[in-house]
Structures are given as structure tokens and as C-alpha cells.
Scaffold this motif. Structure first.
Motif, PDB file in Angstrom:
ATOM      1  N   ASN A  22      -2.730  -0.726  -7.735  1.00  0.00           N
ATOM      2  CA  ASN A  22      -1.876   0.009  -6.812  1.00  0.00           C
ATOM      3  C   ASN A  22      -2.451   0.043  -5.406  1.00  0.00           C
ATOM      4  O   ASN A  22      -3.665  -0.050  -5.210  1.00  0.00           O
ATOM      5  CB  ASN A  22      -1.681   1.440  -7.313  1.00  0.00           C
ATOM      6  CG  ASN A  22      -0.957   1.484  -8.636  1.00  0.00           C
ATOM      7  OD1 ASN A  22       0.160   0.989  -8.754  1.00  0.00           O
ATOM      8  ND2 ASN A  22      -1.591   2.048  -9.646  1.00  0.00           N
ATOM      9  N   CYS A  23      -1.559   0.218  -4.444  1.00  0.00           N
ATOM     10  CA  CYS A  23      -1.962   0.257  -3.039  1.00  0.00           C
ATOM     11  C   CYS A  23      -0.978   1.135  -2.284  1.00  0.00           C
ATOM     12  O   CYS A  23       0.236   0.976  -2.422  1.00  0.00           O
ATOM     13  CB  CYS A  23      -1.972  -1.172  -2.478  1.00  0.00           C
ATOM     14  SG  CYS A  23      -2.327  -1.291  -0.733  1.00  0.00           S
ATOM     15  N   ALA A  24      -1.510   2.051  -1.488  1.00  0.00           N
ATOM     16  CA  ALA A  24      -0.669   2.860  -0.613  1.00  0.00           C
ATOM     17  C   ALA A  24      -0.867   2.387   0.813  1.00  0.00           C
ATOM     18  O   ALA A  24      -1.987   2.076   1.223  1.00  0.00           O
ATOM     19  CB  ALA A  24      -1.050   4.331  -0.737  1.00  0.00           C
ATOM     20  N   TYR A  25       0.211   2.307   1.560  1.00  0.00           N
ATOM     21  CA  TYR A  25       0.091   1.934   2.973  1.00  0.00           C
ATOM     22  C   TYR A  25       0.657   3.056   3.816  1.00  0.00           C
ATOM     23  O   TYR A  25       1.418   3.897   3.325  1.00  0.00           O
ATOM     24  CB  TYR A  25       0.757   0.590   3.255  1.00  0.00           C
ATOM     25  CG  TYR A  25       2.261   0.563   3.057  1.00  0.00           C
ATOM     26  CD1 TYR A  25       2.806   0.277   1.816  1.00  0.00           C
ATOM     27  CD2 TYR A  25       3.135   0.767   4.122  1.00  0.00           C
ATOM     28  CE1 TYR A  25       4.167   0.226   1.629  1.00  0.00           C
ATOM     29  CE2 TYR A  25       4.506   0.724   3.947  1.00  0.00           C
ATOM     30  CZ  TYR A  25       5.020   0.456   2.695  1.00  0.00           C
ATOM     31  OH  TYR A  25       6.376   0.405   2.521  1.00  0.00           O
ATOM     32  N   SER A  26       0.289   3.079   5.088  1.00  0.00           N
ATOM     33  CA  SER A  26       0.653   4.224   5.924  1.00  0.00           C
ATOM     34  C   SER A  26       1.649   3.902   7.030  1.00  0.00           C
ATOM     35  O   SER A  26       2.323   4.803   7.537  1.00  0.00           O
ATOM     36  CB  SER A  26      -0.605   4.842   6.551  1.00  0.00           C
ATOM     37  OG  SER A  26      -1.298   3.869   7.308  1.00  0.00           O
ATOM     38  N   ASN A  27       1.763   2.616   7.387  1.00  0.00           N
ATOM     39  CA  ASN A  27       2.607   2.256   8.514  1.00  0.00           C
ATOM     40  C   ASN A  27       4.034   1.959   8.054  1.00  0.00           C
ATOM     41  O   ASN A  27       4.289   0.922   7.441  1.00  0.00           O
ATOM     42  CB  ASN A  27       2.018   1.040   9.241  1.00  0.00           C
ATOM     43  CG  ASN A  27       2.731   0.740  10.544  1.00  0.00           C
ATOM     44  OD1 ASN A  27       3.765   1.335  10.850  1.00  0.00           O
ATOM     45  ND2 ASN A  27       2.188  -0.191  11.312  1.00  0.00           N
ATOM     46  N   SER A  28       4.960   2.845   8.373  1.00  0.00           N
ATOM     47  CA  SER A  28       6.342   2.660   7.938  1.00  0.00           C
ATOM     48  C   SER A  28       7.010   1.469   8.619  1.00  0.00           C
ATOM     49  O   SER A  28       8.068   1.015   8.194  1.00  0.00           O
ATOM     50  CB  SER A  28       7.151   3.933   8.199  1.00  0.00           C
ATOM     51  OG  SER A  28       7.076   4.287   9.557  1.00  0.00           O
ATOM     52  N   TRP A  35      -0.781  -9.718  -1.254  1.00  0.00           N
ATOM     53  CA  TRP A  35      -1.896  -9.415  -2.154  1.00  0.00           C
ATOM     54  C   TRP A  35      -2.873 -10.583  -2.116  1.00  0.00           C
ATOM     55  O   TRP A  35      -2.477 -11.748  -2.220  1.00  0.00           O
ATOM     56  CB  TRP A  35      -1.420  -9.206  -3.584  1.00  0.00           C
ATOM     57  CG  TRP A  35      -0.898  -7.829  -3.848  1.00  0.00           C
ATOM     58  CD1 TRP A  35       0.411  -7.442  -3.909  1.00  0.00           C
ATOM     59  CD2 TRP A  35      -1.671  -6.651  -4.108  1.00  0.00           C
ATOM     60  NE1 TRP A  35       0.499  -6.103  -4.184  1.00  0.00           N
ATOM     61  CE2 TRP A  35      -0.769  -5.592  -4.304  1.00  0.00           C
ATOM     62  CE3 TRP A  35      -3.044  -6.385  -4.183  1.00  0.00           C
ATOM     63  CZ2 TRP A  35      -1.186  -4.289  -4.579  1.00  0.00           C
ATOM     64  CZ3 TRP A  35      -3.462  -5.092  -4.451  1.00  0.00           C
ATOM     65  CH2 TRP A  35      -2.540  -4.062  -4.656  1.00  0.00           C
ATOM     66  N   TYR A  36      -4.169 -10.219  -1.964  1.00  0.00           N
ATOM     67  CA  TYR A  36      -5.231 -11.215  -1.958  1.00  0.00           C
ATOM     68  C   TYR A  36      -6.211 -10.954  -3.093  1.00  0.00           C
ATOM     69  O   TYR A  36      -6.451  -9.807  -3.480  1.00  0.00           O
ATOM     70  CB  TYR A  36      -6.022 -11.174  -0.643  1.00  0.00           C
ATOM     71  CG  TYR A  36      -5.307 -11.766   0.546  1.00  0.00           C
ATOM     72  CD1 TYR A  36      -4.613 -10.957   1.435  1.00  0.00           C
ATOM     73  CD2 TYR A  36      -5.344 -13.134   0.778  1.00  0.00           C
ATOM     74  CE1 TYR A  36      -3.974 -11.507   2.538  1.00  0.00           C
ATOM     75  CE2 TYR A  36      -4.703 -13.686   1.873  1.00  0.00           C
ATOM     76  CZ  TYR A  36      -4.023 -12.868   2.753  1.00  0.00           C
ATOM     77  OH  TYR A  36      -3.392 -13.408   3.828  1.00  0.00           O
ATOM     78  N   CYS A  90      -4.624  -5.367  -0.955  1.00  0.00           N
ATOM     79  CA  CYS A  90      -3.295  -5.483  -0.386  1.00  0.00           C
ATOM     80  C   CYS A  90      -3.463  -5.528   1.134  1.00  0.00           C
ATOM     81  O   CYS A  90      -4.440  -5.015   1.676  1.00  0.00           O
ATOM     82  CB  CYS A  90      -2.410  -4.313  -0.786  1.00  0.00           C
ATOM     83  SG  CYS A  90      -2.952  -2.705  -0.157  1.00  0.00           S
ATOM     84  N   ALA A  91      -2.545  -6.176   1.793  1.00  0.00           N
ATOM     85  CA  ALA A  91      -2.572  -6.265   3.250  1.00  0.00           C
ATOM     86  C   ALA A  91      -1.145  -6.155   3.773  1.00  0.00           C
ATOM     87  O   ALA A  91      -0.197  -6.570   3.105  1.00  0.00           O
ATOM     88  CB  ALA A  91      -3.215  -7.570   3.714  1.00  0.00           C
ATOM     89  N   GLU A  92      -1.007  -5.601   4.952  1.00  0.00           N
ATOM     90  CA  GLU A  92       0.316  -5.378   5.540  1.00  0.00           C
ATOM     91  C   GLU A  92       0.298  -5.804   7.001  1.00  0.00           C
ATOM     92  O   GLU A  92      -0.760  -5.871   7.639  1.00  0.00           O
ATOM     93  CB  GLU A  92       0.674  -3.889   5.451  1.00  0.00           C
ATOM     94  CG  GLU A  92      -0.312  -3.013   6.220  1.00  0.00           C
ATOM     95  CD  GLU A  92      -0.045  -1.530   6.114  1.00  0.00           C
ATOM     96  OE1 GLU A  92       0.934  -1.070   6.728  1.00  0.00           O
ATOM     97  OE2 GLU A  92      -0.830  -0.855   5.428  1.00  0.00           O
ATOM     98  N   THR A  93       1.480  -6.086   7.516  1.00  0.00           N
ATOM     99  CA  THR A  93       1.604  -6.363   8.934  1.00  0.00           C
ATOM    100  C   THR A  93       2.920  -5.823   9.454  1.00  0.00           C
ATOM    101  O   THR A  93       3.931  -5.851   8.777  1.00  0.00           O
ATOM    102  CB  THR A  93       1.488  -7.874   9.239  1.00  0.00           C
ATOM    103  OG1 THR A  93       1.535  -8.067  10.650  1.00  0.00           O
ATOM    104  CG2 THR A  93       2.616  -8.664   8.588  1.00  0.00           C
ATOM    105  N   ALA A  94       2.869  -5.284  10.669  1.00  0.00           N
ATOM    106  CA  ALA A  94       4.072  -4.849  11.368  1.00  0.00           C
ATOM    107  C   ALA A  94       4.249  -5.703  12.620  1.00  0.00           C
ATOM    108  O   ALA A  94       5.341  -6.122  12.951  1.00  0.00           O
ATOM    109  CB  ALA A  94       3.972  -3.377  11.725  1.00  0.00           C
TER     110      ALA A  94
END
Lengths: 111, 114
Positions: A22-28, A35-36, A90-94
Motif C-alpha cells: 500500500n501507498c498513500a500520497y498527499s498531492n491531489s 510502482w518501482y 510508489c511514485a507520483e507526478t503532477a
């Protein structure tokens, strides 16, 4: 924020069982997620990605689920194998030109 | 095909020294990004270069600088090294400026500052 602890959470799983990370992210505003898998001494290796207009995406033995309402991402690995032992991020981008990584989860597969 | 190539693989430096890390992107990739990964943490974004221009900068001091060459390879420079700069430095290359254009990481350079 981007600060994370020194001690990675660890998931121990029996060979052949399914794993859920599981992974929580903060930037809506984040609209693309990856996933890496990272093995010792190596760089992050792409597993699967998902865009924010999707809730679920499947690959070979892996499924990513995205819940934008609670800003939560999960990675499911079917029939976990010894070669799946690694650290998963996990990784995210906006903005689209950089990735923000989560803290990572260590997966240990028991034979 | 060769992946993202980083050199050296390991490096030991003394506090106050300067270091240069190198990255060769996948052939055809025009974007190179640098990340710092401290032991036990996820990578943190330092810089992105696309078409030889800086296109993004993370929250790192001015001691960190980088450049991209006409062949799209890149160097990361760190001046006045501190013990806290000890980390795995990762390079990622992609076809375009966005991360969804085949973003691929190299194996990194392990920097130890003593």
C-alpha cells in the motif's frame, strides 16, 4: 511531505501467496503514478503505471489499484516468487517532469 | 541496447571535496534527471535537463549543479561535500520532458563522504 523514516516497513509473504503493498500520497493534483521495484545495489525498475483517469490496471502477475478519493495506491503481486524479494516504491507526478517517491516497503518472500 | 549508464559505480570522498558524477542516457533520449537516494529512503528529485536546458530543480542547496551536453549525456557536480551527501545518486533518462515517456533509471553511483 517527502520526508520518510529510516526503517522500511517489511512485508513477509510465503512463496506462492499474493502480496499487497500500500501507498498513500498527499498531492491531489498528481495525475500519473508508477510502482518501482528496487533490488540491492540497483536502480528502481519500472513495474506498472496508472493514470488518474483509471481505477485499476493489470500487468503480468501485478495489479495496481488507485483510489483518488482517499489518495491511496496499492500494488498486488499474484503468486509471489523468491525473485520478487526487493524494496517497492510508489511514485507520483503532477508537474510531469519529476517523480515524488513514497517511503518504500521491503518484501521478503519465504520459501 | 544499452540502458542508462552511470559512472563511477562507487566513490569515496572527503568532506569539503568536490565530486562529478556522469550519466549517459538511453540512445535517443533527450531528457536526463538526477535523484538522490539516502539509505532507507525513496529517491528525491534534484534536477531535470531537457534539450540541454534545466527544466526542473528540487530542494537542494546551490552546492549541487548539473549540466547536459550536446550528446545528451549529463554531469552532476557537488561542491564542499558534507557527510550528509553520502547517498546513491540515480540518473533517469526519458524520450521527452514528461516522466511517462519511457522514464528509465540507471544503477546509480554510490557516494560515500568520510
Amino acid at each position: 511531505g517527502e520526508s520518510v523514516g529510516l526503517h522500511l516497513p517489511t512485508l513477509s509473504v510465503q512463496e506462492g501467496d499474493n502480496s499487497i503493498i500500500n501507498c498513500a500520497y498527499s498531492n491531489s493534483a498528481s495525475d500519473y503514478f508508477i510502482w518501482y521495484k528496487q533490488e540491492s545495489g540497483k536502480g528502481p525498475q519500472f513495474i506498472i503505471d496508472i493514470r488518474s483517469n483509471m481505477d485499476k490496471r493489470q500487468g503480468q502477475r501485478v495489479t495496481v489499484l488507485l483510489n483518488k478519493t482517499v489518495k491511496h495506491l496499492s500494488l498486488q503481486i499474484a503468486a509471489t516468487q523468491p525473485g520478487d524479494s526487493a524494496v517497492y516504491f510508489c511514485a507520483e507526478t503532477a508537474a510531469g517532469n519529476k517523480l515524488t517517491f513514497g517511503g518504500g516497503t521491503r518484501v521478503l518472500v519465504k520459501p | 541496447d544499452a540502458g542508462v549508464t552511470q559512472s563511477p559505480t562507487h566513490l569515496i570522498k572527503t568532506r569539503g571535496q568536490h565530486v562529478t558524477l556522469r550519466c549517459s542516457p538511453i540512445s535517443g533520449h533527450k531528457s536526463v534527471s538526477w535523484y538522490q537516494q539516502v539509505l532507507g529512503q525513496g529517491p528525491q528529485f534534484i534536477f531535470q535537463y531537457y534539450e540541454k536546458e534545466e527544466r526542473g530543480r528540487g530542494n537542494f542547496p546551490d552546492r549541487f549543479s548539473a549540466r547536459q551536453f550536446p550528446n545528451y549525456s549529463s554531469e552532476l557536480n557537488v561542491n564542499a561535500l558534507l557527510l550528509g551527501d553520502s547517498a546513491l545518486y540515480l540518473c533517469a533518462s526519458s524520450l521527452g520532458q514528461k516522466v511517462n515517456y519511457g522514464y528509465t533509471f540507471g544503477s546509480g553511483t554510490r557516494l560515500t563522504v568520510v
